[in-house]
Design a protein around this motif. Structure first.
Motif, mmCIF file in Angstrom:
data_model
loop_
_atom_site.group_PDB
_atom_site.id
_atom_site.type_symbol
_atom_site.label_atom_id
_atom_site.label_comp_id
_atom_site.label_asym_id
_atom_site.label_seq_id
_atom_site.Cartn_x
_atom_site.Cartn_y
_atom_site.Cartn_z
ATOM 1 N N THR A 12 0.841 -6.350 -5.350
ATOM 2 C CA THR A 12 -0.061 -5.605 -4.477
ATOM 3 C C THR A 12 -1.487 -6.001 -4.820
ATOM 4 N N LEU A 13 -2.320 -6.056 -3.796
ATOM 5 C CA LEU A 13 -3.735 -6.364 -3.965
ATOM 6 C C LEU A 13 -4.517 -5.254 -3.279
ATOM 7 N N THR A 14 -5.395 -4.603 -4.026
ATOM 8 C CA THR A 14 -6.145 -3.472 -3.503
ATOM 9 C C THR A 14 -7.617 -3.634 -3.843
ATOM 10 N N ARG A 65 -2.306 7.753 8.570
ATOM 11 C CA ARG A 65 -1.214 8.544 7.989
ATOM 12 C C ARG A 65 0.081 7.743 8.134
ATOM 13 N N LEU A 66 0.961 7.918 7.159
ATOM 14 C CA LEU A 66 2.252 7.232 7.212
ATOM 15 C C LEU A 66 3.185 7.939 8.177
ATOM 16 N N ILE A 116 6.509 2.222 -0.565
ATOM 17 C CA ILE A 116 5.428 2.332 0.412
ATOM 18 C C ILE A 116 4.575 3.559 0.115
ATOM 19 N N ARG A 117 5.218 4.678 -0.148
ATOM 20 C CA ARG A 117 4.475 5.896 -0.484
ATOM 21 C C ARG A 117 3.687 5.704 -1.786
ATOM 22 N N ARG A 118 4.309 5.069 -2.768
ATOM 23 C CA ARG A 118 3.659 4.860 -4.073
ATOM 24 C C ARG A 118 2.386 4.029 -3.921
ATOM 25 N N TYR A 119 2.405 3.050 -3.049
ATOM 26 C CA TYR A 119 1.240 2.182 -2.882
ATOM 27 C C TYR A 119 0.203 2.738 -1.909
ATOM 28 N N LEU A 120 0.636 3.313 -0.812
ATOM 29 C CA LEU A 120 -0.298 3.701 0.245
ATOM 30 C C LEU A 120 -0.814 5.135 0.140
#
Length: 125
Positions: A48-50, A121-122, A71-75
């Motif tokens: 991941t790149l942030t 929002r997801l 996905i939740r952990r990253y976003l």
């Protein structure tokens, strides 16, 4: 655990053939980015790149699945901190475009080569 330099070398191996940058320019372009490995069954399969609210996920080949938990952990932390997440993808990459839309990203514009996306929002959080 791979070092930042080792992960950047893997990223360069993936991106080198489509970029018009030297490796030094590529490395310099990643200054300020948080780069973290993503493991599947103990094998690093991506990173991941942030940078602020901007997020990218790079893969290093092989078959594996990005789970809803991943996905939740990253976003989710980015959504909580900034209220949105941005990313971009090559305009002709229909697979990535479809994936971004499934997650809830919408197109905010485009540049010569990229479609730019925003997530507020997801969909499946």
């Amino acid at each position: 655990m791979k070092t930042r330099s080792e992960i950047i070398d893997l990223l360069w191996g993936v991106d080198e053939k489509v970029l018009y940058l030297s490796k030094t320019q590529y490395i310099d372009s990643l200054n300020g980015w948080l780069i973290e490995p993503h493991y599947e069954d103990g094998v690093m399969v991506g990173a991941t790149l942030t940078n602020g609210p901007e997020f990218h996920f790079a893969t290093f080949g092989g078959q594996w699945k990005l789970t809803r938990a991943d996905i939740r952990r990253y976003l989710c932390p980015l959504l909580e901190k900034y209220g949105y997440v941005t990313t971009k993808a090559p305009k002709e990459d229909t697979r990535q475009s479809r994936f971004n839309r499934i997650l809830g990203f919408f197109v905010t514009g485009e540049s010569e080569f990229f479609a730019h996306y925003k997530l507020e929002r997801l969909r499946h959080a």
